[in-house]
Design an enzyme around this catalytic site. Structure first.
Site, PDB file in Angstrom:
ATOM      1  N   ASP A   1      -2.766   6.252  12.233  1.00  0.00           N
ATOM      2  CA  ASP A   1      -2.009   5.539  11.196  1.00  0.00           C
ATOM      3  C   ASP A   1      -0.674   6.260  11.001  1.00  0.00           C
ATOM      4  O   ASP A   1      -0.615   7.326  10.389  1.00  0.00           O
ATOM      5  CB  ASP A   1      -2.811   5.530   9.892  1.00  0.00           C
TER       6      ASP A   1
ATOM      7  N   SER B   1       0.814  -1.215   0.000  1.00  0.00           N
ATOM      8  CA  SER B   1       0.000   0.000   0.000  1.00  0.00           C
ATOM      9  C   SER B   1       0.846   1.264   0.000  1.00  0.00           C
ATOM     10  O   SER B   1       0.406   2.316  -0.470  1.00  0.00           O
ATOM     11  CB  SER B   1      -0.946  -0.001   1.209  1.00  0.00           C
TER      12      SER B   1
ATOM     13  N   HIS C   1       1.165   5.030   6.749  1.00  0.00           N
ATOM     14  CA  HIS C   1       0.877   5.645   5.459  1.00  0.00           C
ATOM     15  C   HIS C   1       1.055   7.158   5.522  1.00  0.00           C
ATOM     16  O   HIS C   1       1.027   7.750   6.598  1.00  0.00           O
ATOM     17  CB  HIS C   1      -0.542   5.277   5.014  1.00  0.00           C
TER      18      HIS C   1
END
Length: 421
Positions: free
Chosen positions: A400, A155, A403
């Site tokens: 998070d 990702s 990311h």
């Protein structure tokens, strides 16, 4: 015959005159003694003229004219993107926003998701010795004309792909571009350039039982460390391949590693320490590249690991909660936290340097280590839904810090990537 008293011999007079001439020359010309390194640099790089911009005049750019004058045009053979610093420049605007680019996932659309600050979008990575050229979308598309570019990985690699697409798509007319999103393979087309910018999902590069149907519990994941064939058939015929794999290996647990087909049963796995399993997997990838890729037709890149920022004590914020509420980069030179495993870096170096096919390693790790401020944090989604206010109030569980917001740090990765191209 003895010389006359009071008269100097002619050789002495000659020496004195020459000495005065040399001293005069030293005063009329500024002479410096270049080091061997600077000589090498002058051979390969041309001096970059510095044009002051508004941020220089306002004193917001901490790079003064004399320092900028010492910079050289970027040469991949001579310039390292590792050594540099983040400099705030409010005059430089991102080429896109998470509202203007329609191809961004909600996971990385921080401003759209309610992030109130915007300073994280205005930091520039400035190299110590060279001038990293700004990303030019027209230049990028011209270099890609008639070619396929594919990002392969997890990702984080998908984030770099989305960044690249957003950096170029805004100069392409609506009827001259298209996007197809698939579960594992997504393709953006720039029709008038006859080029595609693609992403292929392979979080480990090698095969695993968690490639498509993602297994949330790392303890249940099993890797087939001796095969990339299921994925690699999609890499054939691509002109520029950009690989990455890191964060999925870093579960903190031993990796269940399998040799042979999953069809023969999953009982024959062996549990290995992550760096050991990573070496097996990356060696399998390297063997595929060396045996399959024609370097006259395909260029291969490998992006180093993207750091995580889970432990605020790494940057001396003992009262912090992971990367939550961080608004500035870590300015300490050479900062390195616990979210980057140097053993993995060593594996990449040791394998790539022995490969027959040239692989350009884009070392984005050090520049990214500083950017504790640029993660999605609580301005993201989980399981397809934006975080609720209640979840945002629990950053220890929901922030998070893996990311990156877009626009943001992956744009700088692509700036470096384009410079290498």
């Amino acid at each position: 015959m003895k010389p006359s008293r009071g008269k100097l011999p002619l050789p002495i007079i000659t020496v004195v005159i020459c000495a005065f001439a040399i001293i005069a020359l030293l005063y009329t010309q500024r002479i410096t003694s270049p080091s061997p390194n600077s000589i090498l640099r002058f051979k390969s790089c041309s001096r970059k003229k510095h044009t002051p911009n508004s941020s220089d005049r306002d004193g917001k750019n901490d790079l003064d004219d004399s320092e900028a004058d010492d910079k050289f045009d970027f040469d991949p053979e001579e310039c390292s993107i590792v050594n540099g610093k983040w400099v705030f420049n409010s005059s430089v605007k991102p080429l896109y926003t998470d509202r203007s680019c329609p191809y961004l996932d909600r996971q990385v659309s921080c401003a759209k998701n309610g992030r109130p600050d915007s300073a994280y979008r205005h930091w520039e990575w400035q190299l110590d010795d060279c001038e990293l050229p700004r990303f030019n979308p027209k230049t990028a598309l011209k270099k890609l004309r008639g070619k396929r570019l594919m990002f392969v990985g997890d990702s984080l690699q998908r984030g770099q792909w989305q960044s690249f697409v957003c950096l170029v798509e805004h100069i392409i007319p609506e009827d001259k571009k298209s996007m197809h999103r698939g579960r594992s393979h997504s393709v953006f087309k720039a029709k008038e350039y006859n080029t595609t910018i693609e992403f292929y999902w392979a979080p480990f590069l090698v095969e695993s039982n968690s490639d498509l149907h993602i297994i949330g519990d790392p303890r249940q994941r099993i890797l087939r460390v001796d095969s990339v064939s299921k994925h690699a058939k999609h890499w054939l015929g691509v002109d520029i391949l950009v690989f990455n794999t890191y964060v999925w290996w870093m579960s903190g647990l031993r990796i269940k590693s399998l040799w042979g087909s999953f069809a023969n049963g999953e009982e024959g796995y062996e549990e290995l320490d992550a760096p050991v399993a990573y070496r097996f997997g990356l060696k399998t990838w390297a063997n595929w590249v060396d045996s399959t890729v024609n370097p006259n037709k395909t260029r291969v890149f490998f992006t180093t690991m993207s750091p995580t920022h889970m432990r605020s004590a790494d940057w001396n914020n003992k009262d912090g909660i992971k990367c939550y509420n961080e608004t500035k980069p870590v300015m300490k030179r050479g900062h390195w936290g616990t979210g980057s495993d140097k053993r993995i870096m060593n594996v990449v170096d040791s394998i790539v340097e022995k490969m027959k096919v040239p692989v350009t390693v884009i070392n984005i790790t050090q520049m990214s280590e500083h950017r504790v401020d640029a993660h999605s944090s609580v301005y993201t989604e989980t399981q397809g839904n934006l975080l609720t206010e209640e979840q945002k109030a629990d950053p220890l569980r929901y922030a998070d810090c893996i990311h990156w917001c877009l626009p943001g740090v992956p744009d700088t990765w692509n700036q470096a990537f384009l410079a290498y191209l």
